[in-house]
Design an enzyme around this catalytic site. Sequence first.
Site, PDB file in Angstrom:
ATOM      1  N   GLY A   9       1.492  -0.562  -8.802  1.00 37.00           N
ATOM      2  CA  GLY A   9       0.361  -0.401  -9.707  1.00 37.00           C
ATOM      3  C   GLY A   9       0.989  -0.271 -11.101  1.00 37.00           C
ATOM      4  N   CYS A  44     -10.774  -0.552 -19.567  1.00 40.15           N
ATOM      5  CA  CYS A  44     -11.849   0.112 -20.287  1.00 40.15           C
ATOM      6  C   CYS A  44     -12.352  -0.687 -21.494  1.00 40.15           C
ATOM      7  CB  CYS A  44     -11.642   1.463 -20.674  1.00 40.15           C
ATOM      8  SG  CYS A  44     -10.791   2.443 -19.605  1.00 40.15           S
ATOM      9  N   ARG A 135     -12.447  -6.322 -13.291  1.00 38.70           N
ATOM     10  CA  ARG A 135     -11.679  -4.955 -13.105  1.00 38.70           C
ATOM     11  C   ARG A 135     -10.395  -5.361 -13.794  1.00 38.70           C
ATOM     12  NH1 ARG A 135     -11.602   0.029 -10.889  1.00 38.70           N
ATOM     13  NH2 ARG A 135      -9.227   0.514 -11.150  1.00 38.70           N
ATOM     14  N   ILE A 281       6.133  10.242  -0.965  1.00 41.02           N
ATOM     15  CA  ILE A 281       5.104   9.155  -1.387  1.00 41.02           C
ATOM     16  C   ILE A 281       4.165  10.093  -1.985  1.00 41.02           C
ATOM     17  CG2 ILE A 281       3.465   7.195  -0.868  1.00 41.02           C
ATOM     18  CD1 ILE A 281       5.036   6.526   1.487  1.00 41.02           C
ATOM     19  N   TYR A 282       3.796   9.535  -3.306  1.00 34.19           N
ATOM     20  CA  TYR A 282       2.902  10.170  -4.340  1.00 34.19           C
ATOM     21  C   TYR A 282       1.717   9.293  -4.463  1.00 34.19           C
ATOM     22  CZ  TYR A 282       6.715  13.187  -5.773  1.00 34.19           C
ATOM     23  OH  TYR A 282       7.537  13.981  -5.798  1.00 34.19           O
ATOM     24  N   ALA A 283       0.552   9.770  -4.746  1.00 36.82           N
ATOM     25  CA  ALA A 283      -0.402   8.867  -5.028  1.00 36.82           C
ATOM     26  C   ALA A 283      -1.256   9.351  -6.079  1.00 36.82           C
ATOM     27  CB  ALA A 283      -1.381   8.544  -3.685  1.00 36.82           C
ATOM     28  N   GLY A 285      -4.811   8.418  -9.238  1.00 33.99           N
ATOM     29  CA  GLY A 285      -5.659   7.554  -9.848  1.00 33.99           C
ATOM     30  C   GLY A 285      -6.663   7.100  -9.029  1.00 33.99           C
ATOM     31  N   ASP A 286      -7.474   5.916  -9.093  1.00 34.68           N
ATOM     32  CA  ASP A 286      -8.681   5.740  -8.479  1.00 34.68           C
ATOM     33  C   ASP A 286      -8.537   5.761  -6.928  1.00 34.68           C
ATOM     34  OD1 ASP A 286      -9.800   5.452 -10.801  1.00 34.68           O
ATOM     35  OD2 ASP A 286     -10.236   3.403 -10.760  1.00 34.68           O
ATOM     36  N   TYR A 430     -18.120  24.491 -38.188  1.00 31.30           N
ATOM     37  CA  TYR A 430     -19.214  24.057 -38.940  1.00 31.30           C
ATOM     38  C   TYR A 430     -19.227  23.719 -40.193  1.00 31.30           C
ATOM     39  CZ  TYR A 430     -23.737  24.692 -41.478  1.00 31.30           C
ATOM     40  OH  TYR A 430     -24.533  24.425 -42.303  1.00 31.30           O
TER      41      TYR A 430
HETATM   42  P1  FAD Z   1      -5.745   0.573 -12.324  1.00 31.28           P
HETATM   43  O1  FAD Z   1      -5.856   0.950 -13.716  1.00 31.28           O
HETATM   44  O2  FAD Z   1      -6.988  -0.279 -11.731  1.00 31.28           O
HETATM   45  O3  FAD Z   1      -4.559  -0.042 -11.855  1.00 31.28           O
HETATM   46  C1  FAD Z   1      -4.024  -0.261 -10.513  1.00 31.28           C
HETATM   47  C2  FAD Z   1      -3.181  -1.570 -10.602  1.00 31.28           C
HETATM   48  O4  FAD Z   1      -2.532  -1.723  -9.297  1.00 31.28           O
HETATM   49  C3  FAD Z   1      -4.033  -2.648 -10.913  1.00 31.28           C
HETATM   50  O5  FAD Z   1      -3.630  -3.547 -11.932  1.00 31.28           O
HETATM   51  C4  FAD Z   1      -3.765  -3.561  -9.436  1.00 31.28           C
HETATM   52  O6  FAD Z   1      -3.431  -5.171  -9.662  1.00 31.28           O
HETATM   53  C5  FAD Z   1      -2.390  -2.939  -8.939  1.00 31.28           C
HETATM   54  N1  FAD Z   1      -2.176  -3.142  -7.561  1.00 31.28           N
HETATM   55  C6  FAD Z   1      -3.246  -2.933  -6.586  1.00 31.28           C
HETATM   56  N2  FAD Z   1      -2.333  -3.023  -5.319  1.00 31.28           N
HETATM   57  C7  FAD Z   1      -1.498  -3.676  -5.903  1.00 31.28           C
HETATM   58  C8  FAD Z   1      -0.364  -3.974  -4.818  1.00 31.28           C
HETATM   59  N3  FAD Z   1      -0.444  -4.277  -3.461  1.00 31.28           N
HETATM   60  N4  FAD Z   1       0.940  -4.337  -5.159  1.00 31.28           N
HETATM   61  C9  FAD Z   1       1.067  -4.256  -6.683  1.00 31.28           C
HETATM   62  N5  FAD Z   1       0.173  -4.139  -7.368  1.00 31.28           N
HETATM   63  C10 FAD Z   1      -1.163  -3.617  -7.027  1.00 31.28           C
HETATM   64  N6  FAD Z   1     -12.721   4.881 -17.180  1.00 31.28           N
HETATM   65  C11 FAD Z   1     -12.950   5.820 -18.014  1.00 31.28           C
HETATM   66  O7  FAD Z   1     -12.639   6.967 -17.994  1.00 31.28           O
HETATM   67  N7  FAD Z   1     -13.638   5.506 -19.185  1.00 31.28           N
HETATM   68  C12 FAD Z   1     -13.764   4.001 -19.376  1.00 31.28           C
HETATM   69  O8  FAD Z   1     -14.678   3.804 -20.307  1.00 31.28           O
HETATM   70  C13 FAD Z   1     -13.881   3.371 -18.228  1.00 31.28           C
HETATM   71  N8  FAD Z   1     -14.294   1.942 -18.607  1.00 31.28           N
HETATM   72  C14 FAD Z   1     -13.892   1.120 -17.647  1.00 31.28           C
HETATM   73  C15 FAD Z   1     -14.192  -0.222 -17.721  1.00 31.28           C
HETATM   74  C16 FAD Z   1     -13.891  -1.122 -16.946  1.00 31.28           C
HETATM   75  C17 FAD Z   1     -14.512  -2.713 -17.215  1.00 31.28           C
HETATM   76  C18 FAD Z   1     -13.003  -0.968 -15.509  1.00 31.28           C
HETATM   77  C19 FAD Z   1     -12.818  -1.773 -14.723  1.00 31.28           C
HETATM   78  C20 FAD Z   1     -12.758   0.374 -15.444  1.00 31.28           C
HETATM   79  C21 FAD Z   1     -13.174   1.317 -16.363  1.00 31.28           C
HETATM   80  N9  FAD Z   1     -12.674   2.930 -16.307  1.00 31.28           N
HETATM   81  C22 FAD Z   1     -13.115   3.731 -17.161  1.00 31.28           C
HETATM   82  C23 FAD Z   1     -11.969   3.133 -14.929  1.00 31.28           C
HETATM   83  C24 FAD Z   1     -10.666   3.203 -15.406  1.00 31.28           C
HETATM   84  O9  FAD Z   1     -10.133   2.110 -15.888  1.00 31.28           O
HETATM   85  C25 FAD Z   1      -9.914   3.655 -13.882  1.00 31.28           C
HETATM   86  O10 FAD Z   1     -10.279   4.868 -13.722  1.00 31.28           O
HETATM   87  C26 FAD Z   1      -8.322   3.534 -14.065  1.00 31.28           C
HETATM   88  O11 FAD Z   1      -7.841   2.537 -14.612  1.00 31.28           O
HETATM   89  C27 FAD Z   1      -7.785   3.875 -12.776  1.00 31.28           C
HETATM   90  O12 FAD Z   1      -6.227   3.860 -12.775  1.00 31.28           O
HETATM   91  P2  FAD Z   1      -5.519   3.632 -11.707  1.00 31.28           P
HETATM   92  O13 FAD Z   1      -4.040   3.403 -12.248  1.00 31.28           O
HETATM   93  O14 FAD Z   1      -5.848   4.305 -10.615  1.00 31.28           O
HETATM   94  O15 FAD Z   1      -5.994   2.039 -11.460  1.00 31.28           O
END
Ligand code: FAD
Length: 560
Positions: A9, A44, A135, A281-283, A285-286, A430
């Site tokens: 990712g 975002c 996304r 293995i670390y994890a 984000g979402d 202020y």
């Molecule tokens: P991501 O940033 O989604 O990155 C994960 C990546 O891993 C993806 O690109 C995916 O393709 C890749 N991946 C997945 N599986 C595999 C695999 N098997 N092999 C290789 N690659 C893989 N948060 C806020 O706090 N404020 C905001 O204003 C906000 N606006 C947003 C607007 C939109 C439209 C979206 C979609 C999200 C928004 N978010 C916002 C949420 C924020 O974008 C996510 O919380 C953040 O991106 C999570 O980070 P991440 O690294 O966990 O996942």
Amino acid sequence: MESRIVIIGGVAGGMSAATRARRMNELASITVLEKTGHISFANCGLPYFISGDIKDERALFLTTPEQVAQRYRIDARVQHEVTRIDREHHRVEGVNHITGDLFSLPYDKLILAPGAAPIVPNLPGIDAVNVFVLRNIEDAERLNSYLEKSKPQQAVVVGAGFIGLEMAEALQSRGLQVTVLEKAPHALPPLDDAMGGWVEQELVHNGIALRMGQGLGAITTTNGRVSAIQTEQGESIATDLVVLAMGVRPSTKLAQTAGVVVGATGAIAVDKALRTSDPDIYAVGDATEVTQGVADFVTRIPLAGAANRHGRLAGEHAATGHSRSAASVLGTAVVRIFKLDVAMTGLSFSSAKKMGFDVERVIIHPNDHAGYYPGAKQMHLQLVYDRSNGRVLGAQAVGGAGVDKRIDVIATLLHFRGTIDDLAQLDLCYAPQFSGAKDPVHYAAFVAQNQQMGISPGVEDIQAGVQLVDVRTASEYAAGTLEGAINIPVDNLRTEHQKLDADKPTVVFCQVGIRGHLATRILKHLGFRDVRNLKGGYVQARSRIAKLPNLLPLVEVHAK
Ligand code: FAD
């Protein structure tokens, strides 16, 4: 330390991990595997590309594989999808979608940052060409190209969360007539209903049609395209496209298949060093669980802040074997909906109540800066606290300016587990352009202190049989008041209180609660036994009436 770090990712969490790992360890080999065509894109910012506010798609690319190769010596491979983790042999396997070749790569430390995937309900017609999710860049390009080529007139957005509302506004600004469906009773479900009404008013005021409390029931397609949707309640809404913004599911398949523990929330369980059940293995984000910072329960909070901060820590730990601990997460968030900014942190009033806190709240409507300085905008601020010890539990704010600052101040207080007394004493900057000498967060804390001391009790629901007193001016009263209210302006209360029954439970109200507070104090000094100030005053009551027209006895009446 020479080690092979592989990251799955390449966006928020993954790239934060990769760059921190490099800064901490010049010798490590660092490889990022990203299945889409881009790394480090601004997800975002995607709604603003759709709206046209961001005109050049390239503005969304924060960096490229070439740039990270040159500056960080990171090998970032796009269109490389990992399909299997072989924990026994410390390898990942996958497909290179550019060549179609399979690959297999060894790791010493693996960081999972695969994010989450939009929820797509299993309904006939859901795979029609004009059903969209948002996304990544590819999703945005697909939707944008449909908007340009097919010139749709109407859209249905399913889900009134952050992304759904951003998309509703974006589509409307592209000239579409937009309807938003939301299963929860009000827009932005994390908001309490006392705050959600303002958001709905703003949406309706800007021409968005709302169907709150209604889910997506079915889809009608004509020639492979959605032509209408049906709500669960059976209403049919014609549409030229559907955007699904129903929330996200953590991407855990790889981890689960490899036997990495996924917690009860459905996301990957991690410790304070962001290690999964497998220490190599670390994890982040979402895809992961976090600890909620107010009530210490394990949950999912899919927002960019934690993904970035935790990515940085995991990168450091993977690269050096140690790092600071990952802090808990408050869910601090902000969104702009047309001209309204909405922000929140910590627990909502309703969730704190459900969790069994001895919960109380303050609702006030201050200006963002001194009223005498041009451009002051009103905000609606809710502060939630624990009555038993004064600890602040959360806050929500809606307004035209300055809500982000107030919520960030309160988020900082929450981080340090502060109380309403701490909040009341914060030394904040202020000048008239920025705030009042007493900031809105101070006022919220003062009201909470007054409530806690019992000197100015607040009330939200007016019980039948109470003596209801509108303490605003006669002209404000004539312009509209609540049913059954008698008018004694606060300035006349000391001389006209005989018109009232001092033994009867009494509720006073003014426009926003300030004069009501003084009126409460005056009547209490005059010996009234049970006096309460209507929280948030007439402004708050009107917002509730707009949302729930049958709410009695909060009925708005106008002088004939
Ligand atoms: P991501 O940033 O989604 O990155 C994960 C990546 O891993 C993806 O690109 C995916 O393709 C890749 N991946 C997945 N599986 C595999 C695999 N098997 N092999 C290789 N690659 C893989 N948060 C806020 O706090 N404020 C905001 O204003 C906000 N606006 C947003 C607007 C939109 C439209 C979206 C979609 C999200 C928004 N978010 C916002 C949420 C924020 O974008 C996510 O919380 C953040 O991106 C999570 O980070 P991440 O690294 O966990 O996942």
